[in-house]
Write a protein that holds these residues in place. Sequence first.
Motif: not given
Length: 261
Positions: A14-17, A78-84, A125-133
């Motif tokens: 749910k959080g990934s979505v 991406w660089v700052l927000g998702l990194g944090l 890896l699931f949220p990382i790949l989901t947000v990228n796709v």
Amino acid sequence: MFETTRYEVGRRLKGSVYLSVAISIYAGFIVWYFTVLEDVAIEEVFQELPPAMLEAFGIQTLNTIEGFLGAEVYNFVWVLGLGLYFAYVAGGTIASDIENERMDLLLSLPISRARLLAEKFVSLLFPILTVNVVVGAAIYVFASAIGEPIDPTHLALTHLLSVPYLLVCAAVGLVFSVVASRAALAERGALGVVFALFLVESVVGGADQYDWIQYISPTHYYEPTPLLIDGSYDLIDSGILLVAFLGLMLLSQILFQRRDI
């Protein structure tokens, strides 16, 4: 096999979505805002910005959709927000179980510490790949809708090569997670380190006498704006990030194996 990973992925679904939808909406707003600024002398504004700001947010040009997205979405979100974000989430993977006294129960099952740690991290890896796709597809659709299509290869590379960078940020959080007894301490520590590394690259690394210090920051090895604009990248940079990720994972495993729980 991978029961822990499946369970953790279910918790993160749910959080990934929500995360993917929220960033997609923000990206849609930025694409729309670019059309509003088309009649403004935006390049003149770009030239008046302080060099430190240009360096910090990877601004190369603002009069193309690729350069505008690079500055407003990728270098900021991406660089700052998702990194944090992924450093913070990884910071709670082990420490929260220890704090809530669930770790004793987990380790009583027929699973080694090494496998437990690896499976919990793999679930990220699931949220990382989901947000990228999801966000990558949304940006391509939004840009095409306003008549400013982005090269799909450049866009795909921008998202693909962000994965090693985000893995490093998450691995930083994992190191804190295996040494801290409280999730809040691990999460804050991971946030502080990743943010400090961002500042090292964007601010301190710009000074000639401290030029060497930028090489310790993972942000030095992932630059989304050139990828978006002309598809330029160096696989050695991605390789360095992967080596750093594996090193942090190994450190986490050693620390977790030696920890008294």
